[in-house]
Design an enzyme around this catalytic site. Sequence first.
Site, PDB file in Angstrom:
ATOM      1  N   CYS A  97      42.784  37.330  27.193  1.00 46.44           N
ATOM      2  CA  CYS A  97      42.898  38.293  28.286  1.00 46.44           C
ATOM      3  C   CYS A  97      44.212  39.031  28.102  1.00 46.44           C
ATOM      4  CB  CYS A  97      42.870  37.542  29.618  1.00 46.44           C
ATOM      5  SG  CYS A  97      43.055  38.616  31.046  1.00 46.44           S
ATOM      6  N   LEU A  98      44.167  40.348  28.276  1.00 42.71           N
ATOM      7  CA  LEU A  98      45.396  41.134  28.084  1.00 42.71           C
ATOM      8  C   LEU A  98      46.468  40.743  29.106  1.00 42.71           C
ATOM      9  CD1 LEU A  98      43.925  44.672  27.272  1.00 42.71           C
ATOM     10  CD2 LEU A  98      44.710  42.908  25.689  1.00 42.71           C
ATOM     11  N   HIS A 139      33.775  38.189  32.698  1.00 42.70           N
ATOM     12  CA  HIS A 139      35.237  38.063  32.694  1.00 42.70           C
ATOM     13  C   HIS A 139      35.870  39.201  33.505  1.00 42.70           C
ATOM     14  CE1 HIS A 139      39.161  37.299  30.337  1.00 42.70           C
ATOM     15  NE2 HIS A 139      39.381  38.441  30.974  1.00 42.70           N
ATOM     16  N   HIS A 143      37.945  39.490  37.399  1.00 44.09           N
ATOM     17  CA  HIS A 143      39.254  40.110  37.699  1.00 44.09           C
ATOM     18  C   HIS A 143      39.223  40.835  39.053  1.00 44.09           C
ATOM     19  CE1 HIS A 143      41.879  39.477  34.284  1.00 44.09           C
ATOM     20  NE2 HIS A 143      40.973  39.881  33.416  1.00 44.09           N
TER      21      HIS A 143
HETATM   22 NI    NI Z   1      41.079  39.619  31.365  1.00 44.14          NI
END
Ligand code: NI
Length: 177
Positions: A97-98, A139, A143
């Site tokens: 994940c960034l 995913h 968020h």
């Molecule tokens: Ni992410």
Amino acid sequence: MSILKIAKIGHPILLKKADKISKFSNDLLKKNIYDMSETMIDYGGIGLAAPQVHQSKRIIIFRNPDIETKEKIHITAILNPSFQPLSNEKEDDWEGCLSIPGMQGLVRRYSKIKYEGFDIDGNQIQKKAEGLHARVIQHEIDHLDGVLYTERLADKKAFGFEKEIIEYWKNENQSAK
Ligand code: NI
């Protein structure tokens, strides 16, 4: 266009439920989505959600590995997205994940889903996805509800720095097969 700053784990915006989009097809929204796309590409991600760029809005973008070629990147933006599993089948795979740079975790997700939402002009989108594509969408939607993949680990211990994960988990599994 501009590259946006990415919120990292520990920042409260990543734990908030994001707001629904009510106005479609406006210039600000378009600019946001272009900037998110540029940011995702610059950081080498395959998906990005608006809260990760400090905007608490229900917008996700993702690349579709099923239809992309080496020459052409394909980015989809979905506003107010939601998904439903098409069966109870789940699978475990490694995610990054960034907002959690340099780390990876083994995450359990539904294998096949149908998802829906709206495009930038407010047209309804409805599609099915499986494998990596389904994983990315789950995913990114997480968020929007303030959920990071670290809350969904298939095994609490299956989380760490990329280098160590590759060395001690991925290689290990391969040699065991
Ligand atoms: Ni992410």
